[in-house]
Design an enzyme around this catalytic site. Structure first.
Site, PDB file in Angstrom:
ATOM      1  N   ARG A  17       0.858  -1.191   0.000  1.00  0.00           N
ATOM      2  CA  ARG A  17       0.000   0.000   0.000  1.00  0.00           C
ATOM      3  C   ARG A  17       0.893   1.241   0.000  1.00  0.00           C
ATOM      4  O   ARG A  17       1.466   1.613   1.006  1.00  0.00           O
ATOM      5  CB  ARG A  17      -0.913  -0.007   1.223  1.00  0.00           C
ATOM      6  N   GLY A  18       1.013   1.881  -1.159  1.00  0.00           N
ATOM      7  CA  GLY A  18       1.947   2.976  -1.326  1.00  0.00           C
ATOM      8  C   GLY A  18       1.730   4.144  -0.386  1.00  0.00           C
ATOM      9  O   GLY A  18       2.676   4.671   0.208  1.00  0.00           O
ATOM     10  N   GLU A  19       0.487   4.599  -0.232  1.00  0.00           N
ATOM     11  CA  GLU A  19       0.209   5.763   0.605  1.00  0.00           C
ATOM     12  C   GLU A  19       0.603   5.539   2.060  1.00  0.00           C
ATOM     13  O   GLU A  19       0.901   6.484   2.781  1.00  0.00           O
ATOM     14  CB  GLU A  19      -1.276   6.122   0.524  1.00  0.00           C
ATOM     15  N   GLU A  20       0.609   4.300   2.478  1.00  0.00           N
ATOM     16  CA  GLU A  20       0.920   3.981   3.873  1.00  0.00           C
ATOM     17  C   GLU A  20       2.405   3.737   4.107  1.00  0.00           C
ATOM     18  O   GLU A  20       2.951   4.137   5.143  1.00  0.00           O
ATOM     19  CB  GLU A  20       0.129   2.737   4.292  1.00  0.00           C
ATOM     20  N   ARG A  22       5.147   3.842   1.438  1.00  0.00           N
ATOM     21  CA  ARG A  22       6.112   4.246   0.415  1.00  0.00           C
ATOM     22  C   ARG A  22       7.307   5.002   0.984  1.00  0.00           C
ATOM     23  O   ARG A  22       8.453   4.746   0.623  1.00  0.00           O
ATOM     24  CB  ARG A  22       5.424   5.110  -0.632  1.00  0.00           C
ATOM     25  N   GLY A  49       2.101   8.222 -18.315  1.00  0.00           N
ATOM     26  CA  GLY A  49       1.082   8.068 -19.328  1.00  0.00           C
ATOM     27  C   GLY A  49       0.915   6.654 -19.829  1.00  0.00           C
ATOM     28  O   GLY A  49      -0.011   6.372 -20.577  1.00  0.00           O
ATOM     29  N   GLU A  82      -3.503  -6.890  -7.944  1.00  0.00           N
ATOM     30  CA  GLU A  82      -2.140  -7.416  -8.069  1.00  0.00           C
ATOM     31  C   GLU A  82      -2.030  -8.751  -7.345  1.00  0.00           C
ATOM     32  O   GLU A  82      -1.427  -9.703  -7.844  1.00  0.00           O
ATOM     33  CB  GLU A  82      -1.118  -6.448  -7.473  1.00  0.00           C
TER      34      GLU A  82
END
Length: 212
Positions: A17-20, A22, A49, A82
């Site tokens: 979980r990136g927001e938590e 990273r 992109g 994923e």
């Protein structure tokens, strides 16, 4: 959020979980992996992109994956999708998945309970029945594999060292296994979740909390 090694043998894929995590645990883990000769490709280096499905291509190219479960993991449908792909590849014998439990209990992942479960069922409210079924199966499957768990009173630095050590062992074990297959051994196919663990090196690594 995912992280991958650069294109080479034994690619390492990190599912988290990136927001938590990273800028905290995962950034320290990546640094430790790189310092130990395990090259990591972070998805921020992907061309802007590009279709996000490109990340799934990276996963399919990998041989090892770390599923880093945390409290907010199930907030992200991307993380969950994923994980579903990771389970599919693991069942086919194409990917070895190591679960990492970051301040969460394995049982909460398997049963979707506790604070983790609250996040999961909040996500499920806006999802289809088929999505929920696949997510639950993936959570139950991957969290039941041999892995490593960080407890509340553990030191992250020592936990990261343990993870790096196990990744190195798995890379070495896969290299040995590839040599055996090359010289007439049988490839392992269709490894389902209720089958024995993929590599014997992990038979001694029960999910454990690292305490010092």
């Amino acid at each position: 959020m995912a992280v991958f090694s650069s294109t080479q043998s034994h690619q390492l894929f990190l599912n988290f979980r990136g927001e938590e995590l990273r800028y905290s645990f995962v950034s320290h883990l990546i640094d430790a992996l790189e310092r130990n000769g395990i090259n990591i490709f972070v998805d921020r280096y992907e061309l802007r992109g590009k279709d996000l499905k490109n990340l799934f291509v990276r996963l399919q190219e990998s041989k090892i994956a770390l599923a880093i479960f945390s409290t907010r993991y199930a907030e992200s449908p991307w993380c969950m999708d994923e994980l579903v792909t990771m389970k599919k590849l693991a069942d086919q014998g194409k990917l070895l998945v190591i679960p990492i439990f970051y301040n969460v209990e394995p049982e909460d992942i398997r049963k979707q309970t506790g604070e983790f479960g609250e996040k999961f069922w909040t996500l499920a409210k806006g999802s289809t029945g088929d999505e929920i079924k696949k997510w639950k199966e993936a959570l139950e499957c991957i969290s039941d594999k041999m892995g490593l768990s960080l407890g509340g009173k553990s030191y992250e630095a020592d936990f990261i060292k343990e993870i790096v050590k196990e990744v190195q062992r798995v890379i070495a074990a896969i290299g040995t296994e590839d040599e055996v297959n090359h010289f007439g051994g049988k490839n392992k196919k269709n490894r389902k979740c209720n089958f024995p663990r993929e590599l014997t090196v992990f038979k001694r690594i029960k999910t454990k909390k690292i305490k010092f």
